[in-house]
Write a protein that holds these residues in place. Sequence first.
Motif, PDB file in Angstrom:
ATOM      1  N   ARG A  11     -12.894   0.869  -6.065  1.00 24.64           N
ATOM      2  CA  ARG A  11     -11.769   0.689  -5.141  1.00 24.64           C
ATOM      3  C   ARG A  11     -10.898   1.932  -5.201  1.00 24.64           C
ATOM      4  O   ARG A  11     -10.319   2.253  -6.228  1.00 24.64           O
ATOM      5  CB  ARG A  11     -10.946  -0.540  -5.506  1.00 24.64           C
ATOM      6  N   ASN A  45      -7.695   4.131  -4.541  1.00 22.95           N
ATOM      7  CA  ASN A  45      -6.263   3.863  -4.461  1.00 22.95           C
ATOM      8  C   ASN A  45      -5.776   4.124  -3.031  1.00 22.95           C
ATOM      9  O   ASN A  45      -5.985   5.209  -2.497  1.00 22.95           O
ATOM     10  CB  ASN A  45      -5.511   4.776  -5.443  1.00 22.95           C
ATOM     11  N   PRO A  46      -5.135   3.131  -2.403  1.00 25.21           N
ATOM     12  CA  PRO A  46      -4.644   3.330  -1.038  1.00 25.21           C
ATOM     13  C   PRO A  46      -3.517   4.368  -0.944  1.00 25.21           C
ATOM     14  O   PRO A  46      -3.202   4.832   0.142  1.00 25.21           O
ATOM     15  CB  PRO A  46      -4.151   1.945  -0.614  1.00 25.21           C
ATOM     16  N   ARG A  47      -2.942   4.755  -2.079  1.00 19.54           N
ATOM     17  CA  ARG A  47      -1.892   5.775  -2.074  1.00 19.54           C
ATOM     18  C   ARG A  47      -2.447   7.197  -2.096  1.00 19.54           C
ATOM     19  O   ARG A  47      -1.690   8.152  -2.009  1.00 19.54           O
ATOM     20  CB  ARG A  47      -0.960   5.584  -3.257  1.00 19.54           C
ATOM     21  N   ASN A  48      -3.763   7.330  -2.251  1.00 15.51           N
ATOM     22  CA  ASN A  48      -4.349   8.673  -2.214  1.00 15.51           C
ATOM     23  C   ASN A  48      -4.048   9.294  -0.861  1.00 15.51           C
ATOM     24  O   ASN A  48      -4.200   8.644   0.180  1.00 15.51           O
ATOM     25  CB  ASN A  48      -5.865   8.627  -2.422  1.00 15.51           C
ATOM     26  N   GLN A  98     -12.879   6.887   1.517  1.00 15.22           N
ATOM     27  CA  GLN A  98     -11.557   7.050   2.125  1.00 15.22           C
ATOM     28  C   GLN A  98     -10.498   6.334   1.291  1.00 15.22           C
ATOM     29  O   GLN A  98     -10.794   5.430   0.519  1.00 15.22           O
ATOM     30  CB  GLN A  98     -11.560   6.478   3.550  1.00 15.22           C
ATOM     31  N   SER A  99      -9.267   6.717   1.475  1.00 15.82           N
ATOM     32  CA  SER A  99      -8.142   6.085   0.810  1.00 15.82           C
ATOM     33  C   SER A  99      -8.154   4.582   1.116  1.00 15.82           C
ATOM     34  O   SER A  99      -8.270   4.180   2.271  1.00 15.82           O
ATOM     35  CB  SER A  99      -6.843   6.716   1.309  1.00 15.82           C
ATOM     36  N   GLY A 100      -8.097   3.748   0.081  1.00 12.57           N
ATOM     37  CA  GLY A 100      -8.102   2.297   0.250  1.00 12.57           C
ATOM     38  C   GLY A 100      -9.478   1.678   0.413  1.00 12.57           C
ATOM     39  O   GLY A 100      -9.615   0.455   0.437  1.00 12.57           O
ATOM     40  N   GLU A 101     -10.525   2.477   0.490  1.00 11.94           N
ATOM     41  CA  GLU A 101     -11.880   1.952   0.708  1.00 11.94           C
ATOM     42  C   GLU A 101     -12.418   1.254  -0.545  1.00 11.94           C
ATOM     43  O   GLU A 101     -12.116   1.639  -1.671  1.00 11.94           O
ATOM     44  CB  GLU A 101     -12.824   3.086   1.103  1.00 11.94           C
ATOM     45  N   VAL A 102     -13.232   0.216  -0.317  1.00  9.37           N
ATOM     46  CA  VAL A 102     -13.900  -0.510  -1.389  1.00  9.37           C
ATOM     47  C   VAL A 102     -15.399  -0.366  -1.168  1.00  9.37           C
ATOM     48  O   VAL A 102     -15.888  -0.555  -0.055  1.00  9.37           O
ATOM     49  CB  VAL A 102     -13.506  -2.007  -1.379  1.00  9.37           C
TER      50      VAL A 102
END
Length: 163
Positions: free
Chosen positions: A71, A73-76, A131-135
């Motif tokens: 997972r 980090n969506p803050r990336n 991508q940022s936030g990708e799982v």
Amino acid sequence: SKDHDDIKSNEKNAKISKSFRVHTPEASINQWSGIPLVEYKCGNGLRPVPMLITKTAQMNRDKCHVHIHLRVNPRNKSALHNLAILMSIPDAFNGQTSLVSPVGATGDSGLVKHNWDEMKRLLTWSVEELQSGEVREFKASLLIATSTAQNESVVLDADDFPI
């Protein structure tokens, strides 16, 4: 205290950073305080952890399935590129016959190209971009080694497969 007041009055003009020192243990002979090994400073900015990796492991007769959950980090602020995933395989399993696939993929077309290093007992594969936030989830399937299957039962824990 005077030191506190000095720091407070100089906050506008100077950056304050914490400095840490690592020493060898103190010796009781001659009150020796140990040999300095490393000194480092911590800055003000805390960068987020780029990716969280979790895993679970399950036995199914003579096969082990390790589920790997990545997972980002969506803050990336940007995507992660050219990731290398390295998973250590315990001696009880045969890495030579391993298969790696994205979770949900069916058939041989869903297999991920991976490498097995017998000497280091590492199973490796790569991920081009996240991508940022990708799982992203993968499943590694491993057979129990023939010598292990005949001689002992396998006690399994996800921590047996460090990534």
